[in-house]
Scaffold this active site. Sequence first.
Site, short mmCIF file in Angstrom:
data_model
loop_
_atom_site.label_atom_id
_atom_site.label_comp_id
_atom_site.label_asym_id
_atom_site.label_seq_id
_atom_site.Cartn_x
_atom_site.Cartn_y
_atom_site.Cartn_z
N ILE A 145 36.89 46.27 36.43
CA ILE A 145 36.62 45.15 35.67
C ILE A 145 38.00 44.32 35.59
CG2 ILE A 145 35.93 44.09 33.20
CD1 ILE A 145 34.39 46.86 33.19
N CYS A 146 38.04 43.15 35.80
CA CYS A 146 39.42 42.46 35.76
C CYS A 146 39.36 41.10 35.64
CB CYS A 146 39.83 42.65 37.15
SG CYS A 146 39.56 44.08 38.11
N THR A 147 40.63 40.51 35.28
CA THR A 147 40.74 38.87 35.39
C THR A 147 41.69 38.69 36.47
OG1 THR A 147 40.45 39.20 32.85
CG2 THR A 147 41.30 37.02 33.84
N ASN A 323 34.35 38.71 35.80
CA ASN A 323 33.33 39.65 36.41
C ASN A 323 32.05 38.99 36.40
OD1 ASN A 323 35.28 41.77 34.94
ND2 ASN A 323 34.84 42.41 37.02
N ARG A 336 35.93 36.93 28.86
CA ARG A 336 37.46 36.68 28.94
C ARG A 336 37.65 35.64 29.58
NH1 ARG A 336 37.43 40.79 32.60
NH2 ARG A 336 35.41 41.08 32.35
#
Length: 398
Positions: A145-147, A323, A336
């Site tokens: 899970i990321c930005t 995501n 986010r």
Amino acid sequence: MRFPERFPCALLAAAAVAMACVLAQRAPPWTEDCRKSTYPPSGPTYRGPVPWYTINLDLPPYKRWHEVITDMSPGLRNIVQNVKNMINAFSPSGKVMKMVDERLPSLLGNLPWPFEEEMKGIADVSGVPLGEVLSFNIFYELFTICTSIIAEDKKGHLFHVRNMDFGVFLGWNMNNNSWTVTENLKPITVNLDFQKNNQTVFKATSFAGYVGTLTGMKPGTFSLTLNERFNANGGFLGIIEWMLGRREATWIGFLMRNVLENATSYEDAKNLLIKTTILAPAYFILGGNKSGEGCVITRDRKATLDVYELKPKEGRWFLVETNYDRWKSPFFMDDRRKPATLCLNQTTQENISLASSYDVLSTKPVLNKLTVYTALIDIPSDVYESYLRDCPDPCIGW
Ligand SMILES: *[C@@H]1O[C@H](CO)[C@@H](O)[C@H](O)[C@H]1NC(C)=O
Ligand SMILES: *[C@@H]1O[C@H](CO)[C@@H](O)[C@H](O)[C@H]1NC(C)=O
Ligand SMILES: *[C@@H]1O[C@H](CO)[C@@H](O)[C@H](O)[C@H]1NC(C)=O
Ligand SMILES: *[C@@H]1O[C@H](CO)[C@@H](O)[C@H](O)[C@H]1NC(C)=O
Ligand SMILES: *[C@@H]1O[C@H](CO)[C@@H](O)[C@H](O)[C@H]1NC(C)=O
Ligand SMILES: *[C@@H]1O[C@H](CO)[C@@H](O)[C@H](O)[C@H]1NC(C)=O
């Protein structure tokens, strides 16, 4: 056996956090005004530097990871043991782990060169059974899970940055409000300089024991990050098909590494990321070396659904990917995208830089309890940096 008792707490804690979040939706304490002047990293959100290692691609694959794994094997064994304990808590007879150790290597069959040989070397040096090294490698295909952000300044100078968030629902530690796996990953996070003929081919940030790539740059040429895309027709199906012998798809972490190792230009990389059949849906975030070279590629396993590009002349000077598909709203409890977009808007194109990008990635909830590291890539200036992160309370769990 402390973790099996703790694991059900993770679900309770997650439910409690979720409820608190819904109740406090107007001004939850874990969002904050866009941070300023956080770079160079210091203070409570900075855990420390990430060590560098060289991976010599001229060595036989079996030997490439020996130095990294020799240093990191206590940390690698620790995370594998903690995940095993969580699995055994659900399957007390130990059947699942027995399957992983005894059956998984043959179910997966031959993985493509050079990855299988590399994993065998890692298993032998660390003492972690091959089946567990394999599952550790699969695990990253499914749960990142990321930005990721690509932005360009008024002069057309590109910046590509990302937070790596990993370990959701994998053991909540009530003593200090942290995710067990997220914490376990920090000591085994490494920067890698992949070399041929003593020359850098690409740089990456990874976890010791993982042979694919999730974050990397090819100097002077392109930068590439992977964000997980959750989808009903997702990675689990891909892995099952693989086990059933339908092996035409490429593992996403392996494709990323192949592209970083072998693609020769931004266009070449883009083409491979668009056209290759992959095992799990994904977002590829690709940046180049000059104005306008930046895109988010939204992938299903077989098809490319969308290629969204920078259009600086039309005012689209940054791209943010978390995501979720850009044409859909994020899950309401995991937005986010909006805070990152808001902070980039506030930064303005005049003032975007590696330092101000770090500010965006340091703003909660873009920074959260799952954040393992922040990577900063500046291709035109040939800068590649990564930093371990912490998110002290109050801070949202994801
Ligand atoms: C929380 O405690 C665990 C176990 O003692 C430790 O490994 C981890 O680093 C701690 N995390 C934080 C953010 O203090
Ligand atoms: C790389 O450098 C080392 C030490 O500087 C040298 O011994 C080795 O021969 C070099 N290898 C290649 C492939 O040039
Ligand atoms: C990348 O951009 C920089 C700055 O514009 C330039 O000096 C460099 O030659 C470029 N590199 C390549 C490989 O084109
Ligand atoms: C890159 O290409 C070379 C030559 O075709 C190949 O041997 C190597 O395995 C490729 N790298 C990856 C990571 O697939
Ligand atoms: C950021 O700015 C763009 C362009 O002005 C605007 O469309 C968007 O709504 C803004 N987003 C946020 C979260 O402020
Ligand atoms: C951009 O940076 C300059 C110099 O630090 C500052 O004076 C200016 O207010 C900043 N602009 C914005 C919109 O933050």
